[in-house]
Design a protein around this motif. Structure first.
Motif, mmCIF file in Angstrom:
data_model
loop_
_atom_site.group_PDB
_atom_site.id
_atom_site.type_symbol
_atom_site.label_atom_id
_atom_site.label_comp_id
_atom_site.label_asym_id
_atom_site.label_seq_id
_atom_site.Cartn_x
_atom_site.Cartn_y
_atom_site.Cartn_z
ATOM 1 N N VAL A 133 -1.571 62.550 50.370
ATOM 2 C CA VAL A 133 -1.136 61.321 49.684
ATOM 3 C C VAL A 133 -1.921 61.186 48.373
ATOM 4 C CG1 VAL A 133 -1.039 58.797 49.791
ATOM 5 C CG2 VAL A 133 -0.597 60.126 51.858
ATOM 6 N N THR A 134 -1.197 60.967 47.277
ATOM 7 C CA THR A 134 -1.828 60.666 45.988
ATOM 8 C C THR A 134 -1.347 59.289 45.545
ATOM 9 O OG1 THR A 134 -1.921 62.999 45.345
ATOM 10 C CG2 THR A 134 -2.092 61.388 43.573
ATOM 11 N N VAL A 135 -2.281 58.446 45.119
ATOM 12 C CA VAL A 135 -1.951 57.102 44.627
ATOM 13 C C VAL A 135 -2.174 57.085 43.122
ATOM 14 C CG1 VAL A 135 -2.587 54.653 44.690
ATOM 15 C CG2 VAL A 135 -2.618 56.002 46.814
ATOM 16 N N LEU A 136 -1.192 56.588 42.359
ATOM 17 C CA LEU A 136 -1.337 56.445 40.909
ATOM 18 C C LEU A 136 -1.420 54.968 40.547
ATOM 19 C CD1 LEU A 136 -1.287 57.672 38.000
ATOM 20 C CD2 LEU A 136 1.190 57.336 38.049
ATOM 21 N N SER A 137 -2.492 54.583 39.875
ATOM 22 C CA SER A 137 -2.687 53.189 39.464
ATOM 23 C C SER A 137 -3.691 53.158 38.317
ATOM 24 C CB SER A 137 -3.216 52.366 40.649
ATOM 25 O OG SER A 137 -3.392 51.006 40.262
ATOM 26 N N GLY A 138 -3.922 51.938 37.808
ATOM 27 C CA GLY A 138 -5.009 51.749 36.864
ATOM 28 C C GLY A 138 -6.052 50.840 37.490
ATOM 29 N N ASP A 139 -5.836 50.490 38.761
ATOM 30 C CA ASP A 139 -6.606 49.447 39.440
ATOM 31 C C ASP A 139 -7.679 50.061 40.347
ATOM 32 O OD1 ASP A 139 -7.530 47.300 40.854
ATOM 33 O OD2 ASP A 139 -5.583 46.664 41.653
ATOM 34 N N GLN A 140 -8.939 49.821 39.982
ATOM 35 C CA GLN A 140 -10.055 50.396 40.754
ATOM 36 C C GLN A 140 -10.144 49.856 42.179
ATOM 37 O OE1 GLN A 140 -13.646 51.450 39.232
ATOM 38 N NE2 GLN A 140 -12.951 51.791 37.147
ATOM 39 N N ASP A 141 -9.547 48.694 42.446
ATOM 40 C CA ASP A 141 -9.577 48.132 43.807
ATOM 41 C C ASP A 141 -9.038 49.132 44.831
ATOM 42 O OD1 ASP A 141 -10.516 45.841 42.703
ATOM 43 O OD2 ASP A 141 -8.719 44.632 43.052
ATOM 44 N N LEU A 142 -8.096 49.978 44.399
ATOM 45 C CA LEU A 142 -7.463 50.920 45.320
ATOM 46 C C LEU A 142 -8.404 52.034 45.779
ATOM 47 C CD1 LEU A 142 -4.058 50.927 43.507
ATOM 48 C CD2 LEU A 142 -4.318 50.405 45.910
ATOM 49 N N LEU A 143 -9.559 52.161 45.134
ATOM 50 C CA LEU A 143 -10.517 53.199 45.546
ATOM 51 C C LEU A 143 -10.999 52.997 46.983
ATOM 52 C CD1 LEU A 143 -12.567 53.488 42.218
ATOM 53 C CD2 LEU A 143 -10.953 55.172 43.133
ATOM 54 N N GLN A 144 -10.889 51.764 47.497
ATOM 55 C CA GLN A 144 -11.288 51.518 48.893
ATOM 56 C C GLN A 144 -10.393 52.269 49.880
ATOM 57 O OE1 GLN A 144 -9.710 47.483 50.590
ATOM 58 N NE2 GLN A 144 -10.209 47.071 48.459
ATOM 59 N N LEU A 145 -9.230 52.743 49.425
ATOM 60 C CA LEU A 145 -8.293 53.448 50.312
ATOM 61 C C LEU A 145 -8.624 54.931 50.476
ATOM 62 C CD1 LEU A 145 -4.903 52.001 48.979
ATOM 63 C CD2 LEU A 145 -6.155 51.268 51.030
ATOM 64 N N LEU A 146 -9.544 55.444 49.677
ATOM 65 C CA LEU A 146 -9.885 56.874 49.748
ATOM 66 C C LEU A 146 -10.192 57.292 51.179
ATOM 67 C CD1 LEU A 146 -12.113 57.083 46.571
ATOM 68 C CD2 LEU A 146 -10.018 58.409 46.934
ATOM 69 N N ASP A 147 -9.665 58.449 51.558
ATOM 70 C CA ASP A 147 -9.814 58.907 52.936
ATOM 71 C C ASP A 147 -9.469 60.397 52.943
ATOM 72 O OD1 ASP A 147 -10.021 58.912 55.729
ATOM 73 O OD2 ASP A 147 -8.870 57.050 55.965
ATOM 74 N N GLU A 148 -9.501 60.990 54.111
ATOM 75 C CA GLU A 148 -9.076 62.377 54.243
ATOM 76 C C GLU A 148 -7.611 62.467 53.837
ATOM 77 O OE1 GLU A 148 -8.821 65.822 57.679
ATOM 78 O OE2 GLU A 148 -9.267 63.764 58.246
ATOM 79 N N ASN A 149 -7.287 63.403 52.940
ATOM 80 C CA ASN A 149 -5.911 63.597 52.430
ATOM 81 C C ASN A 149 -5.393 62.455 51.568
ATOM 82 O OD1 ASN A 149 -5.592 66.100 53.680
ATOM 83 N ND2 ASN A 149 -4.941 65.144 55.589
ATOM 84 N N GLU A 151 -6.046 60.802 47.820
ATOM 85 C CA GLU A 151 -6.770 60.786 46.543
ATOM 86 C C GLU A 151 -6.178 59.680 45.670
ATOM 87 O OE1 GLU A 151 -6.165 64.709 44.780
ATOM 88 O OE2 GLU A 151 -4.162 64.141 44.059
ATOM 89 N N ILE A 152 -7.023 59.143 44.803
ATOM 90 C CA ILE A 152 -6.578 58.061 43.899
ATOM 91 C C ILE A 152 -6.667 58.571 42.465
ATOM 92 C CG2 ILE A 152 -6.892 55.647 43.183
ATOM 93 C CD1 ILE A 152 -6.460 55.791 46.199
ATOM 94 N N MET A 153 -5.538 58.534 41.757
ATOM 95 C CA MET A 153 -5.502 58.923 40.344
ATOM 96 C C MET A 153 -5.488 57.660 39.497
ATOM 97 S SD MET A 153 -2.797 62.112 40.099
ATOM 98 C CE MET A 153 -2.026 61.492 38.621
ATOM 99 N N LEU A 154 -6.580 57.413 38.779
ATOM 100 C CA LEU A 154 -6.641 56.234 37.905
ATOM 101 C C LEU A 154 -6.219 56.635 36.499
ATOM 102 C CD1 LEU A 154 -9.978 54.509 39.003
ATOM 103 C CD2 LEU A 154 -7.651 53.871 39.640
ATOM 104 N N LEU A 155 -5.301 55.852 35.921
ATOM 105 C CA LEU A 155 -4.852 56.119 34.553
ATOM 106 C C LEU A 155 -5.990 55.880 33.574
ATOM 107 C CD1 LEU A 155 -1.519 54.140 34.747
ATOM 108 C CD2 LEU A 155 -1.646 56.585 34.320
ATOM 109 N N GLN A 163 -8.358 60.020 35.940
ATOM 110 C CA GLN A 163 -9.614 60.261 36.657
ATOM 111 C C GLN A 163 -9.209 60.309 38.131
ATOM 112 O OE1 GLN A 163 -13.437 60.167 35.934
ATOM 113 N NE2 GLN A 163 -12.982 61.146 37.865
ATOM 114 N N THR A 164 -9.279 61.478 38.731
ATOM 115 C CA THR A 164 -8.835 61.631 40.120
ATOM 116 C C THR A 164 -10.030 61.561 41.062
ATOM 117 O OG1 THR A 164 -6.984 62.987 39.391
ATOM 118 C CG2 THR A 164 -7.534 63.085 41.727
ATOM 119 N N TYR A 165 -9.975 60.607 41.982
ATOM 120 C CA TYR A 165 -11.068 60.405 42.939
ATOM 121 C C TYR A 165 -10.716 60.942 44.319
ATOM 122 C CZ TYR A 165 -13.899 57.371 39.958
ATOM 123 O OH TYR A 165 -14.704 56.882 38.957
ATOM 124 N N THR A 166 -11.676 61.610 44.917
ATOM 125 C CA THR A 166 -11.635 61.918 46.347
ATOM 126 C C THR A 166 -12.778 61.106 46.969
ATOM 127 O OG1 THR A 166 -13.200 63.712 46.023
ATOM 128 C CG2 THR A 166 -10.851 64.288 45.952
#
Length: 298
Positions: A133-149, A151-155, A163-166
């Motif tokens: 699962v990849t999430v695309l947003s500009g919202d850092q709040d979504l970083l709390q969802l990071l988990d196995e499989n 990743e959060i892509m911040l614009l 900036q892609t976070y694992t």
């Protein structure tokens, strides 16, 4: 594990707002011949399609807020009350963005009473056990969802910059886990969402306290070990701390259809291109004509 399946979850609200304000600042609302402003919608779709080209997902879902009132307003009446009403040129683009997404055969998701973030969280947590699962947003709040499989892509600024976070990168950068990020936000509050947290506790102190005591419960069990000033601040704002914790956490149990059969992605069709010509989305059309890899061949 369906290793060949990769879901891209799009924060439609974040992309639309970002695109609108990036061009509205210079008054470029891109009116079509019917007098309908299209600047936000064109930028939203360009951001979305560039991310699709970059991620190459098998499935795409676009998540939306459905009105400004959510369960968080019942928890705290002042939630987001500090925000201005959307500009007049943006209002018609909320529905238009969803229509254009449908014109590209994209699945729109939104449930009254919940935010787009909650829909993203629900879908991410249900699907990540079986697929990437990849999430695309500009919202850092979504970083709390990071988990196995997940990743959060911040614009970042411009188009196609992320900036892609694992989970590992987040822990390395912030010194806390994604779940602890919720407790940090509860302590420090969030001015853009209009909840105060604990008055007088900023990000630095919040991170330090969570690193030391793991979570809010750990802090409350060790109040006698805090400085007198920290203890006084927390005790004075205890109710607000618990309210802020509820507001900060993304709700991952939204009642929504979890079947993803209608979310399969299969390139941009001729019908979609005709549709954007009809709406006079010239910027988007120019972009698509230069993006061969997105167009269905034949």
């Amino acid at each position: 594990m369906k290793k060949d399946e990769h879901i891209l979850l799009i924060d439609g609200m974040a992309l639309l707002f970002r695109s609108f304000f990036a061009t509205a600042v210079t008054g470029q609302f891109m009116m079509n011949s019917k007098g309908l402003p299209t600047n936000g919608v064109q930028g939203f779709m360009k951001h979305l399609l560039m991310a699709v080209d970059y991620v190459k997902p098998t499935h795409i879902l676009v998540c939306w807020d459905m009105g400004s009132q959510t369960f968080r307003n019942d928890v705290y009446s002042e939630y987001k009350s500090n925000r201005n009403a959307p500009p007049a040129e943006l209002i018609p683009q909320f529905d238009l963005a969803k229509e254009v997404a449908e014109g590209f055969n994209l699945a729109n998701v939104g449930v009254p009473g919940f935010e787009a973030d909650d829909c993203i969280g629900t879908l991410a947590k249900v699907h990540h056990k079986e697929r990437k699962v990849t999430v695309l947003s500009g919202d850092q709040d979504l970083l709390q969802l990071l988990d196995e499989n997940i990743e959060i892509m911040l614009l970042k600024k411009g188009f196609g910059n992320y900036q892609t976070y694992t989970t590992d990168l987040f822990i390395e950068e912030r010194g806390i886990t994604p779940m602890q990020f919720i407790d940090v936000k509860a302590l420090m509050g969030d001015t853009s969402d209009g909840y105060p947290g604990v008055k007088g506790i900023g990000e630095k102190t919040a991170v330090k306290l969570i690193q030391e005591y793991e979570d809010i419960e750990g802090i409350l069990n060790n109040l006698d070990k805090l400085t007198l000033s920290q203890r006084k601040k927390i005790e004075a704002d205890l109710d607000m701390l618990h309210v802020s914790r509820k507001l900060a956490e993304i709700h991952c149990e939204v009642p929504l259809p979890l079947s993803i059969e209608n979310a399969v992605w299969s390139n941009v069709s001729d019908a979609s291109i005709s549709y954007i010509e009809e709406l006079e989305l010239k910027v988007l059309r120019r972009f698509l004509l230069s993006a061969d890899s997105l167009i269905a061949s034949g």
